[in-house]
Design a protein around this motif. Sequence first.
Motif, mmCIF file in Angstrom:
data_model
loop_
_atom_site.group_PDB
_atom_site.id
_atom_site.type_symbol
_atom_site.label_atom_id
_atom_site.label_comp_id
_atom_site.label_asym_id
_atom_site.label_seq_id
_atom_site.Cartn_x
_atom_site.Cartn_y
_atom_site.Cartn_z
ATOM 1 N N ARG A 245 0.735 -1.449 0.384
ATOM 2 C CA ARG A 245 -0.036 0.476 -0.165
ATOM 3 C C ARG A 245 0.967 0.939 0.376
ATOM 4 O O ARG A 245 2.249 1.593 0.445
ATOM 5 C CB ARG A 245 -1.255 -0.083 1.256
ATOM 6 C CG ARG A 245 -2.035 -1.133 1.533
ATOM 7 C CD ARG A 245 -2.471 -1.428 2.572
ATOM 8 N NE ARG A 245 -3.468 -1.600 3.115
ATOM 9 C CZ ARG A 245 -3.884 -2.887 3.535
ATOM 10 N NH1 ARG A 245 -2.625 -3.485 3.875
ATOM 11 N NH2 ARG A 245 -4.343 -4.680 3.407
ATOM 12 N N ASP A 246 -0.065 2.238 -0.019
ATOM 13 C CA ASP A 246 1.160 3.713 -0.265
ATOM 14 C C ASP A 246 0.774 4.269 1.315
ATOM 15 O O ASP A 246 -0.166 3.035 1.797
ATOM 16 C CB ASP A 246 0.506 4.593 -1.128
ATOM 17 C CG ASP A 246 -0.844 4.841 -1.356
ATOM 18 O OD1 ASP A 246 -1.468 4.522 0.272
ATOM 19 O OD2 ASP A 246 -1.542 5.335 -2.420
ATOM 20 N N SER B 210 -1.405 6.361 2.369
ATOM 21 C CA SER B 210 -2.327 6.403 2.688
ATOM 22 C C SER B 210 -3.417 5.360 2.806
ATOM 23 O O SER B 210 -4.637 5.674 2.930
ATOM 24 C CB SER B 210 -3.084 7.479 1.144
ATOM 25 O OG SER B 210 -2.773 6.677 0.154
ATOM 26 N N GLN C 65 -3.434 3.350 -0.270
ATOM 27 C CA GLN C 65 -4.522 2.807 -1.225
ATOM 28 C C GLN C 65 -3.458 1.042 -1.347
ATOM 29 O O GLN C 65 -2.258 2.146 -1.303
ATOM 30 C CB GLN C 65 -4.679 3.957 -1.952
ATOM 31 C CG GLN C 65 -5.561 4.977 -1.378
ATOM 32 C CD GLN C 65 -6.653 3.897 -1.616
ATOM 33 O OE1 GLN C 65 -7.198 3.559 -2.247
ATOM 34 N NE2 GLN C 65 -7.506 5.080 -0.710
ATOM 35 N N LEU C 66 -3.968 0.386 -2.093
ATOM 36 C CA LEU C 66 -3.121 -0.879 -2.576
ATOM 37 C C LEU C 66 -2.651 -0.191 -4.272
ATOM 38 O O LEU C 66 -2.699 0.811 -4.355
ATOM 39 C CB LEU C 66 -3.875 -1.335 -3.845
ATOM 40 C CG LEU C 66 -5.364 -2.268 -1.949
ATOM 41 C CD1 LEU C 66 -5.672 -3.435 -2.783
ATOM 42 C CD2 LEU C 66 -3.687 -3.655 -1.579
ATOM 43 N N ARG D 195 -0.619 -1.515 -7.455
ATOM 44 C CA ARG D 195 -0.817 -2.963 -8.381
ATOM 45 C C ARG D 195 0.086 -3.208 -8.664
ATOM 46 O O ARG D 195 0.094 -4.216 -9.435
ATOM 47 C CB ARG D 195 -2.251 -2.518 -8.364
ATOM 48 C CG ARG D 195 -3.706 -2.795 -7.430
ATOM 49 C CD ARG D 195 -4.882 -2.340 -8.575
ATOM 50 N NE ARG D 195 -5.784 -2.531 -7.337
ATOM 51 C CZ ARG D 195 -6.437 -3.163 -7.206
ATOM 52 N NH1 ARG D 195 -6.377 -4.716 -6.920
ATOM 53 N NH2 ARG D 195 -7.864 -3.211 -6.024
#
Length: 466
Positions: free
Chosen positions: A408-409, A411, A413-414, A416
């Motif tokens: 993830r980042d 924040s 968020q994944l 990919r």
Amino acid sequence: MPDSPTTNQPELTVSELAASLKRTIETNYDQVTVRGELGRVTIAKSGHMYADLKDDKAVLNTIMWRGQVDRLTFRPEEGLEVVATGRLSTYEGRSAYQMIASTMRPAGAGALMQLLEERKKKLAAEGLFDAKHKKPIPYMPRTIGVITSPTGAVIRDILHRIRDRFPVRVIVWPALVQGDQAAAQVTAGIRGFNAMTGADRPDVLIVARGGGSIEDLWPFNEEVVVRAAFESEIPLISAVGHETDTTLIDYVSDRRAPTPTGAAEMAVPVRTELILSIDDSGQRLKRALTRALTRARDKLSAARLPRPESLLQSKRQRLDFAAASLPKAALALTQKARLKLSRLQLSPSTLRAEIRGQRQRLRDTAVRARPALMRLIEQRKAALSAEGKLLETLSYQATLKRGYVIIRDTSGQLVRTSGQARTLPALRVTFADGDVTAAPLEGDAPPPAAKPKPAPRKKGEQGNLF
């Protein structure tokens, strides 16, 4: 120089000669009767008629003014042989002579019969004579409308016969039954009766006149009269002429009477005959009821049923016995109830013993309910454990334990793709036992300008964690 005239005869202008001829013809032929065949019949908008009166060798121009045309008892048609009466005159503008007719009639019964047959075929082709349009005559009308001359013997015969048979209300519509105006007045009578409303409206109409020649009966062959009779909503009886006389209104009417007296007989029944018929029906009904009662009484006697008194005797005896024993039974029942009540012996000690018994039963129930409740709890625990194991097996954490990670980042968020990872300053990597923070290598090349679009995942397919 031209030669001088050798005669002393005065010179005339064309107009003077035409006027002289006009005076001569109108003086010598001021009243003529001509027989011939009609040709080129024209009725102008003004109502005047222009026609040719001809035979096999000559043609006579004929004019009839509107006033005389309206009084004709027939419709002038091309090919009809007629007899015209009038005077001769000239038309100076065309140097032609012509006849100004004042009267005109078909030339004999043969011509009238031919005209009658042609009109009959025309109306029959339109369906005016079909039996399906015939309306039934009411059996006992309250009001009868009669269209005829109010001064002739016809209306007297109709009123006399109705008065003798079955007196009802009669309304007379005065109308001429012969002559130039007869057709229009008979038509007005039929339509006038149909336009009436309320109690005055007749239940049946009678159009009547006495016998006569075909010329006398011709108004009842006129198309306007026939169509008015056909359009009548009130049932109509025609009684025109004698039994051997037939007019077109007879074909379109709902019933045809041989004579006006016969029309009255068709319109109303005989009152005395009705009274006798009702009396006879009443007597026959009484005799039929008497016979039916006699047969029923005979059947009842043959059945040998017991008398009603014998059927009730045993019931009455049982009722008497029950009435006699009722006070004793009531007294015994009361004593029994009192004895039962005295045996109850209600007291505080008795109530306390009852309460102790109920408490003991409650404790026994609680002792039996505890093991059952524990078994139910154990069953629910086992089911919950099985569901948890299934959830753990299907969760992503089990996948992480097999060596996979989630990137993830910062924040959450994944991430990919690798190209997306190179653009981020820091990454959060999730393992099965926890998270770590990582950064891309400094020597990694920047991603290409155009990023390939990831292939869409199929339904049910697990994504690549890297």
